[in-house]
Write an enzyme that holds these catalytic residues in place. Structure first.
Site, PDB file in Angstrom:
ATOM      1  N   ILE A 156     -26.894  -5.929   4.439  1.00  0.00           N
ATOM      2  CA  ILE A 156     -25.937  -6.935   4.911  1.00  0.00           C
ATOM      3  C   ILE A 156     -26.623  -8.299   4.940  1.00  0.00           C
ATOM      4  O   ILE A 156     -27.514  -8.524   5.765  1.00  0.00           O
ATOM      5  CB  ILE A 156     -25.423  -6.582   6.326  1.00  0.00           C
ATOM      6  N   ARG A 157     -26.228  -9.156   4.019  1.00  0.00           N
ATOM      7  CA  ARG A 157     -26.896 -10.462   3.890  1.00  0.00           C
ATOM      8  C   ARG A 157     -28.412 -10.293   4.012  1.00  0.00           C
ATOM      9  O   ARG A 157     -29.091 -10.959   4.796  1.00  0.00           O
ATOM     10  CB  ARG A 157     -26.359 -11.460   4.923  1.00  0.00           C
TER      11      ARG A 157
ATOM     12  N   HIS B  52     -30.426  -1.499   6.705  1.00  0.00           N
ATOM     13  CA  HIS B  52     -30.045  -0.943   8.009  1.00  0.00           C
ATOM     14  C   HIS B  52     -29.790   0.556   7.879  1.00  0.00           C
ATOM     15  O   HIS B  52     -28.681   0.953   7.533  1.00  0.00           O
ATOM     16  CB  HIS B  52     -28.732  -1.572   8.489  1.00  0.00           C
TER      17      HIS B  52
ATOM     18  N   GLU C 219     -29.814   2.434  10.531  1.00  0.00           N
ATOM     19  CA  GLU C 219     -29.150   2.748  11.814  1.00  0.00           C
ATOM     20  C   GLU C 219     -27.625   2.584  11.736  1.00  0.00           C
ATOM     21  O   GLU C 219     -26.908   3.125  12.569  1.00  0.00           O
ATOM     22  CB  GLU C 219     -29.747   1.891  12.953  1.00  0.00           C
TER      23      GLU C 219
ATOM     24  N   CYS D 246     -34.088  -5.886   8.491  1.00  0.00           N
ATOM     25  CA  CYS D 246     -33.311  -7.041   8.041  1.00  0.00           C
ATOM     26  C   CYS D 246     -33.775  -8.333   8.723  1.00  0.00           C
ATOM     27  O   CYS D 246     -34.851  -8.824   8.413  1.00  0.00           O
ATOM     28  CB  CYS D 246     -31.822  -6.763   8.219  1.00  0.00           C
TER      29      CYS D 246
ATOM     30  N   ARG E 122     -34.565 -15.099   2.537  1.00  0.00           N
ATOM     31  CA  ARG E 122     -33.375 -14.763   3.324  1.00  0.00           C
ATOM     32  C   ARG E 122     -32.143 -14.725   2.423  1.00  0.00           C
ATOM     33  O   ARG E 122     -32.063 -15.453   1.438  1.00  0.00           O
ATOM     34  CB  ARG E 122     -33.121 -15.822   4.409  1.00  0.00           C
TER      35      ARG E 122
ATOM     36  N   GLY F 131     -29.596  -8.862  12.599  1.00  0.00           N
ATOM     37  CA  GLY F 131     -28.732  -9.807  13.311  1.00  0.00           C
ATOM     38  C   GLY F 131     -28.917 -11.138  12.624  1.00  0.00           C
ATOM     39  O   GLY F 131     -28.807 -11.222  11.404  1.00  0.00           O
ATOM     40  N   GLU F 132     -29.238 -12.138  13.379  1.00  0.00           N
ATOM     41  CA  GLU F 132     -29.484 -13.462  12.810  1.00  0.00           C
ATOM     42  C   GLU F 132     -30.884 -13.896  13.249  1.00  0.00           C
ATOM     43  O   GLU F 132     -31.122 -14.136  14.430  1.00  0.00           O
ATOM     44  CB  GLU F 132     -28.389 -14.419  13.303  1.00  0.00           C
ATOM     45  N   SER F 133     -31.786 -13.939  12.256  1.00  0.00           N
ATOM     46  CA  SER F 133     -33.198 -14.167  12.592  1.00  0.00           C
ATOM     47  C   SER F 133     -33.408 -15.480  13.349  1.00  0.00           C
ATOM     48  O   SER F 133     -34.237 -15.540  14.263  1.00  0.00           O
ATOM     49  CB  SER F 133     -34.059 -14.135  11.326  1.00  0.00           C
TER      50      SER F 133
HETATM   51  N1  GLN Z   1     -29.217 -13.040   6.992  1.00  0.00           N
HETATM   52  C1  GLN Z   1     -29.699 -12.679   8.293  1.00  0.00           C
HETATM   53  C2  GLN Z   1     -30.851 -13.597   8.737  1.00  0.00           C
HETATM   54  O1  GLN Z   1     -31.264 -14.431   8.034  1.00  0.00           O
HETATM   55  C3  GLN Z   1     -30.146 -11.247   8.340  1.00  0.00           C
HETATM   56  C4  GLN Z   1     -28.970 -10.322   8.193  1.00  0.00           C
HETATM   57  C5  GLN Z   1     -29.105  -9.018   8.884  1.00  0.00           C
HETATM   58  O2  GLN Z   1     -29.979  -8.832   9.760  1.00  0.00           O
HETATM   59  N2  GLN Z   1     -28.216  -8.096   8.579  1.00  0.00           N
HETATM   60  O3  GLN Z   1     -31.329 -13.467   9.809  1.00  0.00           O
END
Ligand code: GLN
Length: 197
Positions: free
Chosen positions: A134-135, A171, A173, A79, A108, A47-49
């Site tokens: 993903i990112r 990921h 999942e 992630c 990151r 998600g977004e840390s």
């Molecule tokens: N770029 C996101 C972060 O810094 C991580 C991306 C992800 O969990 N798919 O949290």
């Protein structure tokens, strides 16, 4: 063994719950501190840390999760979850520290905008697993106490384990890959941890 908790503050926690359901493993969403009681392991999703960290403070989960990790609770981060488990974060926002526990430095959004999302088959211990990036972060440096369990063909470290902590950049999942979760469940069975607050 108690249920496996999935931190459900933000990100793709539903997909982790679905993988656990598919494996027939009792599981529970964790949004509040009391939902930690009795779990035998915790998954921290992607998600977004920065958002997950902020919400964990708001919901009173930050300190108990840190303590449980320290006490030996098995924890698995994917992630953003890996970022939150790293002791050192590069390219984080000001004040971003995560829960820590893994003696690694992660960067990151390490793949840049050209390649911010891709799928690949990668090694995980002796298996080859399907993975979506993903990112995603990469592990820039892993100390001696940390075992590297996944690398890309280009050499980047994307999976590590240190004792009770497993962290991966990708990921499984999201692509229906359950072997990494099965490995984590084995870690939980062996540890036989019961979370108390
Ligand atoms: N770029 C996101 C972060 O810094 C991580 C991306 C992800 O969990 N798919 O949290």
């Amino acid at each position: 063994m108690g249920p496996i908790g999935v931190l459900a503050l933000q990100g793709d926690f539903r997909e982790h719950l679905a993988i656990l359901d598919g494996l027939g493993i009792p599981n529970r969403k964790v949004k509040l501190p009391e939902e930690l009681i009795g779990i035998s392991g915790l998954i921290i999703p992607g998600g977004e840390s920065t958002t997950i960290e902020k919400l964990s403070h708001i919901n009173g989960l930050y300190a108990p999760i840190r303590e449980l990790i320290h006490a030996g609770m098995p924890v698995f981060g994917t992630c953003a979850g890996l970022i939150l488990l790293a002791n050192k974060i590069t390219d984080g926002i000001l004040g971003q520290v995560g829960f820590g526990g893994l003696d690694v430095e992660v960067k990151r959004n390490a793949f840049g905008s050209q390649l911010d999302s891709f799928e690949a088959k990668i090694p995980f211990f002796d298996y080859e697993v399907a993975a979506a990036f993903i990112r995603a972060p990469i592990v820039l440096e892993a100390r001696d106490s940390v075992e590297v369990v996944s690398r890309l063909v280009t050499g980047e470290i994307v999976g590590v384990q240190s004792g009770n902590i497993l962290g991966i950049s990708f990921h499984p999942e999201l692509v229906g890959e359950s072997r990494v979760h099965s490995y984590f469940i084995e870690m939980c069975k062996k540890a036989d941890f019961y979370a108390k607050l």
